[in-house]
Design an enzyme around this catalytic site. Structure first.
Site, PDB file in Angstrom:
ATOM      1  N   LYS A 110       0.820  -1.215   0.000  1.00 33.84           N
ATOM      2  CA  LYS A 110       0.000   0.000   0.000  1.00 33.84           C
ATOM      3  C   LYS A 110       0.853   1.264   0.000  1.00 33.84           C
ATOM      4  O   LYS A 110       0.564   2.208  -0.714  1.00 33.84           O
ATOM      5  CB  LYS A 110      -0.956   0.007   1.203  1.00 33.84           C
ATOM      6  CG  LYS A 110      -2.112  -0.958   1.051  1.00 33.84           C
ATOM      7  CD  LYS A 110      -3.173  -0.717   2.104  1.00 33.84           C
ATOM      8  CE  LYS A 110      -4.347  -1.670   1.886  1.00 33.84           C
ATOM      9  NZ  LYS A 110      -5.280  -1.648   3.003  1.00 33.84           N
ATOM     10  N   LYS A 190      -8.683 -10.276  -8.566  1.00 31.76           N
ATOM     11  CA  LYS A 190      -9.680 -10.497  -7.531  1.00 31.76           C
ATOM     12  C   LYS A 190     -10.941  -9.678  -7.818  1.00 31.76           C
ATOM     13  O   LYS A 190     -10.836  -8.576  -8.364  1.00 31.76           O
ATOM     14  CB  LYS A 190      -9.089 -10.057  -6.181  1.00 31.76           C
ATOM     15  CG  LYS A 190      -9.325 -11.031  -5.053  1.00 31.76           C
ATOM     16  CD  LYS A 190      -8.537 -10.616  -3.842  1.00 31.76           C
ATOM     17  CE  LYS A 190      -9.463 -10.442  -2.647  1.00 31.76           C
ATOM     18  NZ  LYS A 190      -8.761 -10.174  -1.395  1.00 31.76           N
ATOM     19  N   LYS A 193     -15.344  -4.196  -6.421  1.00 30.52           N
ATOM     20  CA  LYS A 193     -16.541  -3.449  -6.821  1.00 30.52           C
ATOM     21  C   LYS A 193     -16.193  -2.154  -7.547  1.00 30.52           C
ATOM     22  O   LYS A 193     -17.058  -1.555  -8.176  1.00 30.52           O
ATOM     23  CB  LYS A 193     -17.406  -3.159  -5.606  1.00 30.52           C
ATOM     24  CG  LYS A 193     -16.792  -2.153  -4.699  1.00 30.52           C
ATOM     25  CD  LYS A 193     -17.771  -1.675  -3.702  1.00 30.52           C
ATOM     26  CE  LYS A 193     -16.994  -0.774  -2.789  1.00 30.52           C
ATOM     27  NZ  LYS A 193     -17.521  -0.539  -1.530  1.00 30.52           N
TER      28      LYS A 193
END
Ligand code: TRP
Length: 328
Positions: A110, A190, A193
């Site tokens: 990240k 993966k 949304k």
């Protein structure tokens, strides 16, 4: 057995979250005392929009209740309703070598993508450990991506106990059966949304669910000999979760025999998905009409859990020499 897990309020939940984690949470309600949290403190490490956070938190509660978390059987709360966790985070952070935190793969991934890296992102695993230890949880169902963080929580428990005396049980991870649901339009990634065409949302109407399955990528070009292509494997993953073992066996046999028709598999899968999702969508719509009920569930949980949280903190304060908090 005390069970603990949490999810960040990133908005509505999709099929991947449901199959990967939430279904398991629902099942575990019958296995022990379950505490589930909507981790809004954690979400501040990324999205800092005060206008959407309350809505995201509420939506997460709606989704979780609609999926079958039962307030009679488990305790569902909002992380920031129990501010004691931040005090424990501070205390544990003083026992956490930064070298250990520096090794976290999630932090490395990240932070590499961020221009400014906030300290919260770095200490994130300490907050997560505090969530678990605050309630002296013994079992933590998590996905593979959180295993490393859970290992840190175990180390913290051991270290605190060694320094200050036996206080915390060492939490065990319970790896959710590896249901990694991939994106329908790109089965090498993966399900997410935020990517158009990738996810089925639990609020999607039947025709949208069917359309998504129909369009799902199955043929991804050449695959090494004898290996199922990722798109077909993803269909089988979903089938294994949402269809009967007989249905799975039926299509497996056809696949082995080389007679499988993807259209038929998709038809069966989309019927079973609709059957699983429709009741969730309906419950969700009903609950959305009763926001006061949903909020009351969360508040009631916080009232109950705060008693435990305060007791743990009192014990921790005493053992570390911080002492009692004078009454206001
Ligand atoms: N970090 C977890 C995630 O992003 C969420 C989380 C917060 C959690 N606190 C936790 C998970 C405690 C398990 C136990 O998925």
């Amino acid at each position: 057995m005390k069970i603990y897990s949490a999810i960040q309020p990133t908005g509505a939940i999709h099929l991947g979250n449901y199959a990967g984690a939430i279904m398991n949470w629902v099942k575990m309600q019958d296995e022990g005392e379950c505490i589930y949290s909507i981790a809004n403190y954690h979400s501040l490490t990324a999205n800092k929009d005060p206008h959407t956070l309350p809505q995201r938190t509420f939506e997460a509660a709606l989704d979780l209740l609609a999926c079958g978390l039962d307030p009679q059987k488990c305790t569902l709360y909002v992380q920031s309703h129990i501010p004691e966790v931040t005090e424990l985070t501070w205390i544990l952070s003083c026992c956490a070598p930064i070298g250990e935190l520096n090794r976290m793969t999630q932090f490395k991934d990240k932070s590499a993508r961020m221009e400014v890296v906030n300290a919260g992102l770095f200490t994130y695993p300490i907050l997560m450990a505090s969530d678990i230890l605050l309630f002296k949880a013994e079992v933590v169902p998590v996905g593979e991506d959180q295993l490393q963080h859970l290992e840190v929580a175990r180390v913290f428990a051991r270290r605190f106990n060694a320094l200050f005396g036996e206080t915390f049980p060492e939490p065990q991870s319970r790896l959710t059966k590896a249901t990694r649901v991939m994106a329908l339009n790109d089965p090498t990634k993966k399900m997410s949304k935020s990517v158009e065409g990738s996810a089925i949302m639990l609020s999607d109407p039947d025709n949208v669910i069917k359309k998504h399955v129909k369009r799902a990528v199955t043929d991804c070009g050449a695959t090494p000999d004898g290996q199922m292509s990722p798109g077909v494997a993803n269909m089988f993953t979903l089938l294994s979760v949402f269809s009967t073992p007989e249905t799975v066996a039926h299509f497996q046999e056809q696949y082995q025999a080389g007679t499988l028709r993807y259209g038929e598999l998709k038809e069966a899968l989309s019927n079973d998905l609709v059957a699983a999702i429709a009741p969730i969508r309906e419950r969700r719509a009903e609950l959305a009409q009763k926001p006061d009920y949903v909020k009351e569930v969360l508040i009631e949980s916080a009232r109950k859990l705060r008693v435990t949280a305060k007791a743990t903190l009192a014990e921790v304060r005493e053992k570390t020499g911080l002492g009692v908090t004078p009454e206001a």
